[in-house]
Enzyme design. Structure first.
Site, PDB file in Angstrom:
ATOM      1  N   ASP A 188     -23.467  -2.951  67.863  1.00 36.36           N
ATOM      2  CA  ASP A 188     -23.106  -2.855  66.492  1.00 36.36           C
ATOM      3  C   ASP A 188     -21.736  -3.865  66.689  1.00 36.36           C
ATOM      4  O   ASP A 188     -21.386  -4.214  68.183  1.00 36.36           O
ATOM      5  CB  ASP A 188     -21.909  -0.840  66.328  1.00 36.36           C
ATOM      6  CG  ASP A 188     -20.871  -1.423  65.426  1.00 36.36           C
ATOM      7  OD1 ASP A 188     -21.695  -1.911  63.957  1.00 36.36           O
ATOM      8  OD2 ASP A 188     -20.021  -1.580  65.623  1.00 36.36           O
ATOM      9  N   ASP A 202     -18.126  -4.302  64.339  1.00 36.96           N
ATOM     10  CA  ASP A 202     -16.834  -4.268  64.281  1.00 36.96           C
ATOM     11  C   ASP A 202     -16.429  -2.720  65.141  1.00 36.96           C
ATOM     12  O   ASP A 202     -17.010  -1.825  65.109  1.00 36.96           O
ATOM     13  CB  ASP A 202     -16.964  -3.666  63.097  1.00 36.96           C
ATOM     14  CG  ASP A 202     -16.628  -5.545  62.192  1.00 36.96           C
ATOM     15  OD1 ASP A 202     -15.343  -5.337  61.872  1.00 36.96           O
ATOM     16  OD2 ASP A 202     -17.631  -4.980  60.874  1.00 36.96           O
ATOM     17  N   ARG A 210     -13.539  -6.815  61.674  1.00 36.70           N
ATOM     18  CA  ARG A 210     -13.320  -7.939  61.051  1.00 36.70           C
ATOM     19  C   ARG A 210     -13.012  -8.933  61.681  1.00 36.70           C
ATOM     20  O   ARG A 210     -12.421  -9.504  61.006  1.00 36.70           O
ATOM     21  CB  ARG A 210     -12.745  -7.202  59.812  1.00 36.70           C
ATOM     22  CG  ARG A 210     -13.421  -7.035  58.331  1.00 36.70           C
ATOM     23  CD  ARG A 210     -15.261  -7.373  58.046  1.00 36.70           C
ATOM     24  NE  ARG A 210     -15.158  -8.925  57.672  1.00 36.70           N
ATOM     25  CZ  ARG A 210     -15.677 -10.349  58.152  1.00 36.70           C
ATOM     26  NH1 ARG A 210     -15.746  -9.975  59.330  1.00 36.70           N
ATOM     27  NH2 ARG A 210     -15.190 -11.562  57.500  1.00 36.70           N
ATOM     28  N   ARG A 223     -24.562  -8.016  47.993  1.00 34.03           N
ATOM     29  CA  ARG A 223     -25.511  -8.423  49.610  1.00 34.03           C
ATOM     30  C   ARG A 223     -27.321  -8.262  49.131  1.00 34.03           C
ATOM     31  O   ARG A 223     -27.545  -7.970  48.282  1.00 34.03           O
ATOM     32  CB  ARG A 223     -24.950  -7.836  51.102  1.00 34.03           C
ATOM     33  CG  ARG A 223     -23.728  -7.715  51.176  1.00 34.03           C
ATOM     34  CD  ARG A 223     -23.394  -7.244  52.125  1.00 34.03           C
ATOM     35  NE  ARG A 223     -21.851  -7.165  52.555  1.00 34.03           N
ATOM     36  CZ  ARG A 223     -21.096  -6.154  53.642  1.00 34.03           C
ATOM     37  NH1 ARG A 223     -21.404  -5.602  53.830  1.00 34.03           N
ATOM     38  NH2 ARG A 223     -20.100  -6.307  53.321  1.00 34.03           N
ATOM     39  N   ARG A 282     -12.136  -6.464  48.868  1.00 35.28           N
ATOM     40  CA  ARG A 282     -12.527  -6.940  49.622  1.00 35.28           C
ATOM     41  C   ARG A 282     -11.585  -8.359  50.016  1.00 35.28           C
ATOM     42  O   ARG A 282     -11.117  -9.115  50.867  1.00 35.28           O
ATOM     43  CB  ARG A 282     -13.862  -8.036  50.151  1.00 35.28           C
ATOM     44  CG  ARG A 282     -14.512  -6.371  49.866  1.00 35.28           C
ATOM     45  CD  ARG A 282     -15.739  -6.507  50.461  1.00 35.28           C
ATOM     46  NE  ARG A 282     -16.100  -7.155  51.826  1.00 35.28           N
ATOM     47  CZ  ARG A 282     -15.421  -5.748  52.640  1.00 35.28           C
ATOM     48  NH1 ARG A 282     -15.759  -4.218  52.786  1.00 35.28           N
ATOM     49  NH2 ARG A 282     -15.332  -6.664  54.293  1.00 35.28           N
ATOM     50  N   SER A 321     -14.729   0.410  53.636  1.00 31.10           N
ATOM     51  CA  SER A 321     -15.278   0.344  53.086  1.00 31.10           C
ATOM     52  C   SER A 321     -16.859   1.567  52.628  1.00 31.10           C
ATOM     53  O   SER A 321     -16.785   2.197  53.401  1.00 31.10           O
ATOM     54  CB  SER A 321     -16.296  -1.234  52.834  1.00 31.10           C
ATOM     55  OG  SER A 321     -16.944  -1.477  53.360  1.00 31.10           O
ATOM     56  N   ASP A 374     -31.545   7.957  67.710  1.00 35.53           N
ATOM     57  CA  ASP A 374     -33.061   7.176  67.261  1.00 35.53           C
ATOM     58  C   ASP A 374     -33.649   7.768  68.235  1.00 35.53           C
ATOM     59  O   ASP A 374     -32.876   7.882  69.103  1.00 35.53           O
ATOM     60  CB  ASP A 374     -33.710   6.618  66.619  1.00 35.53           C
ATOM     61  CG  ASP A 374     -34.163   6.177  66.041  1.00 35.53           C
ATOM     62  OD1 ASP A 374     -34.964   6.235  65.393  1.00 35.53           O
ATOM     63  OD2 ASP A 374     -35.703   6.115  67.103  1.00 35.53           O
TER      64      ASP A 374
HETATM   65  O1  M1P Z   1     -18.596  -2.461  60.705  1.00 37.50           O
HETATM   66  C1  M1P Z   1     -19.514  -2.824  60.321  1.00 37.50           C
HETATM   67  C2  M1P Z   1     -18.610  -2.598  58.082  1.00 37.50           C
HETATM   68  O2  M1P Z   1     -17.810  -4.256  58.332  1.00 37.50           O
HETATM   69  C3  M1P Z   1     -17.334  -4.480  57.408  1.00 37.50           C
HETATM   70  O3  M1P Z   1     -17.206  -3.271  56.244  1.00 37.50           O
HETATM   71  P1  M1P Z   1     -15.023  -3.114  55.827  1.00 37.50           P
HETATM   72  O4  M1P Z   1     -14.466  -4.276  55.596  1.00 37.50           O
HETATM   73  O5  M1P Z   1     -15.450  -1.918  55.749  1.00 37.50           O
HETATM   74  O6  M1P Z   1     -14.652  -2.645  57.561  1.00 37.50           O
HETATM   75  C4  M1P Z   1     -18.301  -4.257  55.894  1.00 37.50           C
HETATM   76  O7  M1P Z   1     -19.154  -5.449  56.278  1.00 37.50           O
HETATM   77  C5  M1P Z   1     -19.370  -3.115  55.780  1.00 37.50           C
HETATM   78  O8  M1P Z   1     -20.525  -3.695  55.192  1.00 37.50           O
HETATM   79  C6  M1P Z   1     -20.170  -3.193  57.638  1.00 37.50           C
HETATM   80  O9  M1P Z   1     -20.683  -1.888  57.137  1.00 37.50           O
END
Ligand code: M1P
Length: 250
Positions: free
Chosen positions: A12, A14, A21, A125, A136, A181, A225
């Site tokens: 993953d 973030d 981000r 998207r 956003r 989000s 999974d």
């Molecule tokens: O970690 C993945 C997520 O990253 C963003 O989340 P947020 O802006 O809430 O921190 C978004 O792009 C989200 O769609 C994505 O799952």
């Protein structure tokens, strides 16, 4: 012993390879490409779209060094910087259903009072809709502020509960995205979707590293999974530490 042919390590982004981000640090990037990649195939699997993943990896030249880049949970697939496949939520749901979801979400979010509200509350998207109560286009300080407020007032949890109740007869999943989000996608288009793209490689082991592994988080399904060995991490530093243990690196 892990080899590039027998083992796949999926990450993953973030909260796992970067702060939410933010851009990956140089030492972690170097560790992944110089220490992990020679020992195993490596891939990224994120809810985000390709542009955001590239930005967070520090550019396309870095992202394309990963064997797989699975965007929007793998429903959009890139290899070596090339788009290989994608699906459309619009074709799957149809315009009418899509508008029902968007209209409900906008009505719901319009009733919320938050410390700050900015713009871009619905991001459309290829394979998902991202709903964002603060908007956003918030800046980093407003993002952090919303995150603290959300932890205290459960804004997103309540939003997800309202969406689930409203659309209980619709095959849609509502998952907490990253920090601010909610991701909306057809049921089944969670991160396990990416596993279908690697079936033919016959990996003996597929490891997945993620931080949102609890129920309702967007790493939950792939972490649990049976085809993967799940690793729950708390930060990019923790990811590095767990990788060192897995690969027996000092
Ligand atoms: O970690 C993945 C997520 O990253 C963003 O989340 P947020 O802006 O809430 O921190 C978004 O792009 C989200 O769609 C994505 O799952």
């Amino acid at each position: 012993m892990a080899t590039r042919k027998t083992s796949l390590y999926l990450f993953d982004v973030d909260g796992t390879l970067t702060k939410p981000r933010q851009i990956i640090t140089e030492p972690l990037k170097k560790f992944l490409l110089d220490e992990v990649k020679p020992r195993a195939s490596v891939g990224l699997v994120s809810g985000s779209d390709y542009a955001k993943i590239v930005e967070q990896m520090g550019g396309e030249s870095v992202a394309s060094q990963f064997d797989y880049v699975f965007c929007e949970n793998g429903v959009v697939q890139y290899r070596a910087g090339e788009l290989r496949s994608s699906e459309s939520i619009l074709s799957c749901l149809g315009e009418q259903m899509l508008q029902k979801v968007i209209n409900f979400a906008l009505r719901y979010m319009s009733m919320l009072e938050l410390p700050a509200k900015r713009g871009n509350f619905v991001e459309f998207r290829s394979s998902m809709i991202n709903l964002c109560p603060v908007g956003r286009s918030c800046n980093q300080a407003e993002r952090e502020q919303f995150s603290v407020f959300d932890k205290e007032h459960k804004i997103r949890e309540q939003f997800v509960a309202a969406l689930v109740s409203e659309f209980k007869d619709t095959p849609l999943t509502f998952a907490l995205g990253g920090q601010i989000s909610v991701d909306v996608f057809p049921t089944g288009w969670d991160k396990t979707y990416c596993l279908r793209h690697v079936v033919d490689e016959n990996f003996e082991e597929i490891h997945f590293f993620g931080d949102k592994t609890e129920a309702g988080g967007n790493d939950h399904e792939i972490y649990n999974d049976p085809r993967t060995i799940g690793h729950r991490v708390t930060s990019p530093d923790d990811t590095k530490q767990q990788l060192k243990e897995c690969l027996k690196l000092s």
